[in-house]
Design a protein around this motif. Structure first.
Motif, mmCIF file in Angstrom:
data_model
loop_
_atom_site.group_PDB
_atom_site.id
_atom_site.type_symbol
_atom_site.label_atom_id
_atom_site.label_comp_id
_atom_site.label_asym_id
_atom_site.label_seq_id
_atom_site.Cartn_x
_atom_site.Cartn_y
_atom_site.Cartn_z
ATOM 1 N N SER A 107 0.849 -1.363 0.120
ATOM 2 C CA SER A 107 0.012 -0.032 0.063
ATOM 3 C C SER A 107 0.808 1.249 -0.056
ATOM 4 O O SER A 107 0.544 2.407 0.267
ATOM 5 N N TYR A 109 2.300 3.526 1.378
ATOM 6 C CA TYR A 109 2.729 4.070 2.856
ATOM 7 C C TYR A 109 3.364 5.445 2.406
ATOM 8 O O TYR A 109 4.338 5.681 3.090
ATOM 9 N N LEU A 110 3.066 6.252 1.611
ATOM 10 C CA LEU A 110 3.847 7.475 1.461
ATOM 11 C C LEU A 110 3.222 8.571 2.192
ATOM 12 O O LEU A 110 2.028 8.197 2.578
ATOM 13 N N PRO A 112 1.335 11.516 2.899
ATOM 14 C CA PRO A 112 0.406 12.365 1.995
ATOM 15 C C PRO A 112 1.035 13.748 1.956
ATOM 16 O O PRO A 112 0.629 14.403 1.024
ATOM 17 N N GLU A 113 1.595 14.252 3.352
ATOM 18 C CA GLU A 113 1.654 15.721 3.012
ATOM 19 C C GLU A 113 3.241 16.196 2.566
ATOM 20 O O GLU A 113 3.546 17.382 2.639
ATOM 21 N N LEU A 152 2.404 15.596 -5.015
ATOM 22 C CA LEU A 152 2.215 15.025 -3.761
ATOM 23 C C LEU A 152 1.615 13.802 -4.137
ATOM 24 O O LEU A 152 1.204 13.279 -5.371
ATOM 25 N N PRO A 153 1.613 12.705 -3.128
ATOM 26 C CA PRO A 153 1.205 11.300 -3.527
ATOM 27 C C PRO A 153 -0.522 11.218 -4.127
ATOM 28 O O PRO A 153 -0.589 10.388 -4.806
ATOM 29 N N GLY A 154 -0.935 12.152 -3.476
ATOM 30 C CA GLY A 154 -2.324 11.815 -3.973
ATOM 31 C C GLY A 154 -2.462 12.458 -5.457
ATOM 32 O O GLY A 154 -3.487 12.050 -6.123
ATOM 33 N N GLN A 161 3.483 5.817 -7.258
ATOM 34 C CA GLN A 161 3.478 6.186 -5.911
ATOM 35 C C GLN A 161 4.585 4.888 -5.366
ATOM 36 O O GLN A 161 5.341 5.113 -4.471
ATOM 37 N N ASN B 389 -6.753 2.821 -0.286
ATOM 38 C CA ASN B 389 -5.948 4.185 -0.355
ATOM 39 C C ASN B 389 -6.820 5.165 0.410
ATOM 40 O O ASN B 389 -6.070 6.204 0.247
ATOM 41 N N THR B 392 -4.036 7.539 2.682
ATOM 42 C CA THR B 392 -2.894 7.690 2.077
ATOM 43 C C THR B 392 -3.057 9.042 1.313
ATOM 44 O O THR B 392 -2.223 9.538 0.752
ATOM 45 N N VAL B 393 -4.456 9.319 0.646
ATOM 46 C CA VAL B 393 -4.458 10.477 -0.166
ATOM 47 C C VAL B 393 -5.493 11.345 0.332
ATOM 48 O O VAL B 393 -5.919 12.142 -0.429
ATOM 49 N N ALA B 396 -4.187 16.109 2.128
ATOM 50 C CA ALA B 396 -2.997 17.084 1.769
ATOM 51 C C ALA B 396 -3.144 18.068 0.606
ATOM 52 O O ALA B 396 -3.597 17.149 -0.352
#
Lengths: 245, 680
Positions: A107, A109-110, A112-113, A152-154, A161, B389, B392-393, B396
């Motif tokens: 998953s 696990y980055l 997110p900020e 950003l990861p998102g 990712q 997810n 994680t998303v 931010a």
């Protein structure tokens, strides 16, 4: 993507980087007792790319968690570069772990900020070290993330990712990278790319990698395959395809 | 399981720990809301009690009425009791005395005792016959009088005799001036003293029937009976405590208190809202899974709402019970410390307005509060649930600044400030508590100005030398000091208009034993020729007023501080609980517990300092204007920076913030990284 040329370190075929001795892990008590790992022993040499395969619930994740010091074994020892992981105090073990073990999770696990670059250098930041700009640049280039360094990861796809997570695992030049189903959340094309990156990291950085997977297609490029079944580990050696067939 | 909603009770059993925080949040909010309204209710009741005891149960007093007006007034349906009253020598300046002691003369109807419960008939009966009179207890004791004896009142132009029909308790004013009182029925009084009574000392006291709109009644009476409004005076304290005063200032004070109480309720509502939002946000995947399995958005909304109601079912009664116990405790405290003054307060009374407010506001809040999470929950994409997810998303929108500070601090600050909406919501709710605290803090200033508390050197009794006797001899002072029942003796020079006069003129005495025997002993030790002033009753009165006011003012402040404290603890704990999986992932990557602790501290203190700054920016102008209106406008005191209030609330909030961090840090310390990151 840039090749890993020039980043390589001298390989020592005989250098033993990790040793697992008589590892047992038992969950529960009484009738509900589950022996997740039974007297597991093996070693990994520096630069070796090994895979652990097994059915769901076979104990392979438990093995990885114990080696990564995320979970404490019931008995046995794990030596990384000669140091017993569980002889250390918690704080010391955490610091040792972030300097010597890189993780790649299914998953991702980055954080997110943090953006791509910050996520990659995160283990160095935790150590209050100043990252080497050239090294960061090189990793971003190798991972094909230069254009997305401020993202950003998102804002990234699953494959991107996971590439960030690989970069994060590589940045501190750890003695061992543990990859837990690294392609489990990815499509075929991205899975292939991730495997290529891991193989290249192993070949050119001489990075020791232990990967767990239940996908037999992923182990074609690894040096060695082990199988866990009912908590018992058996070494299938290097010529995997023959032995699996 | 017959219905999908049955899942609520099954889930509640399994996730008891997860929902505990939300349930506690509802309990405490209900408790605080109903406690503050209950306290306000009891405060009004206690003030009404006090007003009745000190100033009487009458509502309005009319002056200069003729017989016809009085008859018409008494016959009105809104009038419960009407009493004629007149007094002479009230200021002890008309030369009436009994046995050489200045004597106040009063005449009134028998029902005076109904509207003046502070004046108690001790023995005998009301002087119904002409020539009969009641005399005060002190006269009875000092002159050795019995019912049926004759008392002779010396007047400037001769003397008058009355047959004693009974005895009444001394009033604090009579005791303090060391005067006697002779009270008779109004007809006897008028036949003896009509000519010497000043116009302003003849009054007609009126008590209205319960639930009467008094201001309207007064207007009607004045217009119909042709009474000038200048001739009408209100019992200000009683009318104020009944919210019927015509005094704008008093009514505005109550309005300000009501607005503050409403704001406290809003604070409680925000607490419940935050808690429920966070609870649902943590279960995004669960609701996504429900959607995956075929639940419609409407069904998810209904699920969340029913779940909220099921929490209310247990939590609201618990909160209400807590507030009832608190109100009982406050009433018991009032009664224990000043039993005479608050004997009418219900010992096990229930404040129905408080209970009603707590129940209505919390139920409404929970239902309204569940709307947003219910909408959010129903909008969860099924894909989010299955992709893993969800965590994680989220949130931010921009990256943290890691260049200028350590990464854990940068992340902590980013957790606080990353979502502007979240930051504004949290800091505003913290600021709100500060504004409330500063607002209620004006109550302390008001109390200090409006109610004169006893100074440490306030005497229980005083011996005052007259011009004839000169200085009080040292031998008397020495004897008084030797008396074991006397705590302290202060010697004071009377300086009224005589700054150069030497000699000891006044002895202020503080007693260990406040009984009448001790006071009589001191009186006999002093002998003749000195004026004696007994301030015990006055002191008791002052203490009761101050204590009852202080108990509630500080009670309100404590509730506001509690709200601030619990809100901080709750918000931080909720925020940390929502990030627990992320913390687990960070632990897996290699962050240490100590670094996570710093991260949470940075987040917590960002909210705290933000809230403090915002609270002071908003609260100080409000404090300034409230102070200007309530204190400067009345007593002329210049506004001062409310440093003690600011320090107290800042300390409460800082301690709460520190306490708030311990829970999440303890959880992180005991966290299983594997279990946390694998949790679905």
């Amino acid at each position: 993507m840039k090749k890993f040329e020039g980043l390589g370190r001298r390989m020592s075929d005989t250098m033993e980087i990790m040793k697992v001795e008589d590892l047992c892990k038992i969950y529960g008590r009484g009738e509900a007792v589950v022996e997740a790992l039974r007297h597991v022993s093996f070693t990994l040499k520096k630069g070796e790319f090994a895979a652990v395969i097994g059915e769901s619930g076979s104990g392979k994740s438990t093995l990885l968690n114990c080696i990564g010091a995320l979970d404490e074994p019931t008995s046995g020892r794990i030596l990384l570069d000669g140091q017993d992981l569980f002889a250390m105090a918690e704080e010391e073990r955490t610091i040792f772990r972030r300097r010597n073990i890189g993780f790649i999770f299914q998953s991702f696990y980055l954080i997110p900020e943090l953006n791509v670059e910050q996520n990659i250098i995160f283990p160095l930041l935790l150590d209050y070290k100043k990252p080497d700009a050239r090294q960061v640049e090189e990793i971003l280039e190798v991972l094909g993330l230069q254009e997305r360094r401020r993202h950003l990861p998102g804002q990234l796809s699953g494959g991107q990712q996971q590439r960030v997570a690989i970069g994060r695992a590589l940045i501190a030049k750890p003695k061992l990278i543990l990859a837990d189903e690294p392609t489990g959340n990815l499509d075929r094309k991205n899975s292939q790319e991730v495997m290529e990156l891991l193989t290249k990291a192993s070949r050119h950085y001489q990075q020791t990698i232990l990967m767990i997977t239940h996908n037999p297609n992923l182990i074609t490029s690894v040096d060695r395959v082990m199988r866990v079944s009912d908590g018992v580990l058996s070494d299938l050696g290097g010529n995997v395809n023959e032995k699996l067939s | 399981m017959k219905n999908y909603l049955n899942l609520i009770s099954i889930s509640a059993k399994i996730h008891r720990r997860q929902t505990r925080m939300t349930r506690w949040c509802i309990i405490i909010s209900v408790f605080l809301i109903s406690a503050i309204f209950g306290m306000a209710d009891m405060f009004l009741q206690s003030q009404k009690n006090l007003a009745v005891m000190t100033d009487g149960a009458w509502h309005v007093m009319f002056r200069e009425l003729d017989e016809e007006q009085m008859t018409l007034l008494a016959a009105r349906p809104e009038v419960k009791t009407a009493v004629r009253y007149a007094a002479a020598n009230y200021k002890l300046d008309m030369g009436y005395s009994v046995a050489g002691v200045q004597t106040v003369l009063c005449g009134f109807d028998e029902s005076f005792f109904e509207i003046y419960p502070g004046a108690r008939l001790l023995d005998g009966g009301f002087p119904r016959e002409e020539g009969e009179a009641l005399v005060t207890e002190s006269m009875r004791d000092r002159e050795g009088l019995c019912v049926g004896d004759i008392v002779e009142v010396t007047a400037p132009d001769g003397s008058l005799s009355f047959r004693i029909s009974g005895f009444v308790e001394d009033t604090s004013m009579l005791l303090q001036t060391d005067a006697f009182g002779v009270f008779m029925n109004i007809d006897t009084y008028m036949s003896c003293f009509r000519d010497v009574t000043r116009k302003e000392d003849i009054a007609y006291y009126v008590e209205f029937v319960p639930h009467c709109r008094i201001q309207k009644a007064i207007r009607d009476i004045c217009s119909q009976l042709c009474i000038s409004e200048d001739m009408v005076s209100e019992n200000a304290k009683l009318m104020g405590s009944m919210m019927q005063s015509s005094d704008n200032y008093i009514m505005m004070l109550y309005l300000a208190a009501f607005i503050l109480a409403v704001l406290v309720s809003i604070s409680g509502m925000m607490m419940i809202l935050g808690s429920m939002n966070s609870n649902v946000a943590q279960r995004t995947e669960f609701f996504g899974m429900m959607r995956c399995l075929g639940a419609t958005g409407k069904q998810v909304r209904r699920y969340v709402r029913m779940e909220a109601l099921s929490w209310c079912l247990k939590s609201i009664p618990q909160g209400l019970l807590g507030s009832v116990v608190m109100v009982w405790a406050l009433c018991r405290m009032l009664q224990l410390i000043t039993p005479t003054w608050f004997r009418e307060m219900p010992a096990w009374g229930i404040s129905w307005p408080g209970m009603g407010a707590g129940l209505a506001i919390s139920l409404l809040t929970v239902l309204l509060a569940s709307r947003t999470p219910a909408r959010k929950a129903s909008a969860v994409s099924p894909l989010t649930a299955v992709s893993g997810n969800a965590d994680t998303v989220f949130a931010a929108k921009r990256a943290a600044h890691t260049r200028w500070m350590h990464v854990e601090m940068a992340l902590g600050l980013h957790h606080a400030a990353g979502s502007r909406k979240n930051l504004i919501l949290l800091t505003s709710s913290f600021a709100f508590s500060i504004v409330l605290f500063l607002g209620f803090g004006i109550g302390v200033d008001f109390m200090k100005h409006a109610i004169v508390s006893l100074r440490p050197d306030t005497p229980d009794v005083s011996i005052v030398s007259s011009e004839n006797t000169g200085a009080i001899p040292d031998s008397l002072i020495a004897r008084l000091k030797e008396n074991p029942e006397i705590e302290r003796v202060f010697i004071r020079a009377a300086s009224e208009g005589m700054p150069d006069e030497k000699g000891k003129m006044i002895l202020d005495i503080q007693l260990r034993d406040l009984s009448d025997d001790v006071v009589e002993e001191i009186r006999s030790m002093a002998g003749e020729g000195y004026r004696f002033s007994d301030s015990r009753a006055k002191n008791r009165e002052t203490r009761a007023v101050y204590f009852s006011f202080a108990l509630f003012v500080y009670g309100f402040l404590a509730v506001v501080a509690l709200i601030a404290s619990f809100h901080i603890i709750n918000s931080i704990a909720m925020g940390a609980a929502a990030r627990m999986r992320q913390y687990g992932a960070m632990r897996a990557i290699g962050i240490s517990v100590r670094q996570l602790q710093k991260m949470i501290a940075a987040e917590t203190f960002a909210y705290l300092f933000g809230g403090l700054a915002e609270g002071l920016i908003l609260g100080l102008p409000i404090h300034y204007y409230l102070y200007r209106w309530a204190i400067t406008g009345r007593w002329g005191d210049v506004w001062r920076f409310p440093l003690p209030e600011c320090l107290v609330i800042a300390a409460v909030m800082t301690v709460s913030a520190l306490a708030a961090m311990t829970g999440p840090v303890r959880k992180i310390r005991g966290m299983s990284v594997v279990e946390t990151i694998n949790k679905r």
